[in-house]
Design an enzyme around this catalytic site. Structure first.
Site, PDB file in Angstrom:
ATOM      1  CG  ASP A 195      -1.709   2.157   5.645  1.00  0.00           C
ATOM      2  OD1 ASP A 195      -1.790   2.068   6.884  1.00  0.00           O
ATOM      3  OD2 ASP A 195      -1.937   3.220   5.027  1.00  0.00           O
ATOM      4  CG  HIS A 198      -7.381  -1.419  -4.425  1.00  0.00           C
ATOM      5  ND1 HIS A 198      -6.861  -0.260  -3.900  1.00  0.00           N
ATOM      6  CD2 HIS A 198      -6.376  -2.315  -4.397  1.00  0.00           C
ATOM      7  CE1 HIS A 198      -5.607  -0.449  -3.567  1.00  0.00           C
ATOM      8  NE2 HIS A 198      -5.279  -1.691  -3.852  1.00  0.00           N
ATOM      9  CG  HIS A 209      -2.008  -1.020   1.125  1.00  0.00           C
ATOM     10  ND1 HIS A 209      -2.512  -1.669   2.222  1.00  0.00           N
ATOM     11  CD2 HIS A 209      -2.709  -1.485   0.063  1.00  0.00           C
ATOM     12  CE1 HIS A 209      -3.485  -2.486   1.842  1.00  0.00           C
ATOM     13  NE2 HIS A 209      -3.609  -2.393   0.532  1.00  0.00           N
ATOM     14  CE  LYS A 221       2.731   2.192  -3.951  1.00  0.00           C
ATOM     15  NZ  LYS A 221       2.176   0.875  -4.010  1.00  0.00           N
ATOM     16  CB  THR A 257       3.238   2.685  -7.837  1.00  0.00           C
ATOM     17  OG1 THR A 257       2.227   3.249  -8.659  1.00  0.00           O
ATOM     18  CG2 THR A 257       4.125   3.783  -7.298  1.00  0.00           C
ATOM     19  CB  THR A 258       4.815  -1.946  -5.506  1.00  0.00           C
ATOM     20  OG1 THR A 258       3.817  -1.349  -4.674  1.00  0.00           O
ATOM     21  CG2 THR A 258       5.759  -2.781  -4.659  1.00  0.00           C
ATOM     22  CB  THR A 313       0.801  -3.846  -7.715  1.00  0.00           C
ATOM     23  OG1 THR A 313       1.461  -3.523  -6.494  1.00  0.00           O
ATOM     24  CG2 THR A 313      -0.142  -5.014  -7.494  1.00  0.00           C
ATOM     25  CG  ASP A 345      -4.295  -5.465  -5.611  1.00  0.00           C
ATOM     26  OD1 ASP A 345      -3.067  -5.470  -5.395  1.00  0.00           O
ATOM     27  OD2 ASP A 345      -5.043  -4.555  -5.224  1.00  0.00           O
ATOM     28  CG  ASP A 402      -9.793  -5.383  -6.576  1.00  0.00           C
ATOM     29  OD1 ASP A 402     -10.724  -6.150  -6.884  1.00  0.00           O
ATOM     30  OD2 ASP A 402      -9.654  -4.246  -7.062  1.00  0.00           O
ATOM     31  CB  SER A 422      -1.762   0.866 -10.560  1.00  0.00           C
ATOM     32  OG  SER A 422      -2.126   1.366  -9.307  1.00  0.00           O
ATOM     33  N   GLY A 423      -2.355  -1.560  -8.459  1.00  0.00           N
ATOM     34  CA  GLY A 423      -3.341  -2.347  -7.717  1.00  0.00           C
ATOM     35  C   GLY A 423      -4.779  -1.954  -8.002  1.00  0.00           C
ATOM     36  NE  ARG A 470     -12.081 -15.861  -2.081  1.00  0.00           N
ATOM     37  CZ  ARG A 470     -12.059 -16.890  -2.950  1.00  0.00           C
ATOM     38  NH1 ARG A 470     -11.765 -18.101  -2.548  1.00  0.00           N
ATOM     39  NH2 ARG A 470     -12.332 -16.704  -4.221  1.00  0.00           N
TER      40      ARG A 470
END
Length: 144
Positions: free
Chosen positions: A84, A91, A11, A15, A39-40, A37, A64, A94, A58-59, A100
């Protein structure tokens, strides 16, 4: 050493923590393959250009879900997801689905530094580990 396929997610507020953690554990992580994802992934590549990192979307734009699909297809061995817990995510559904899937497909998942430390320091990380497959018998016809 067996080359692991590792998913990286963080998150926004975490990061920097993930980048710092990777730098502190580069001796364990070098030589493995990473998907992250958007930006990460870009930040990890910028900080550690020698790592084999494939950035995804991006997530919030589907990253995700891309990682979730890779988990379901057996293409990810481990998920490192620095969460976070103090900020609502647009999201969240997601994020919950990704958690899960990691649980359902029985892959190691770290949501904080302490757990990530234990995963990469484990002899199972460097000596090879194949999770026991999840037994899906009985799931047919059930609403999950």
């Amino acid at each position: 050493m067996e080359r692991k396929r590792i998913a990286l997610v963080a998150h926004d507020a975490r990061k920097g923590d993930l980048i710092t953690w990777i730098g502190a554990h580069i001796q364990f992580l070098a030589g493995h393959a990473f998907w992250a994802t958007g930006t990460t992934g870009a930040r990890v590549k910028g900080a550690q250009p020698e790592l084999d990192v494939t950035p995804l979307k991006s997530g919030p734009l589907g990253g995700d879900q891309q990682i979730g699909a890779m988990i379901a297809e057996g293409r990810i061995d481990m998920l490192i997801f620095f969460v976070d817990p103090m900020t609502a995510q647009p999201h969240d559904v997601d994020v919950k689905a990704l958690t899960r899937l990691a649980t359902l497909y029985n892959i190691p998942m770290a949501c904080n530094e302490a757990t990530a430390d234990m995963l990469v320091a484990s002899p199972l990380f460097s000596n090879g580990y194949t999770p026991r497959p999840t037994d899906f018998r009985g799931y047919e016809g059930r609403v999950l």
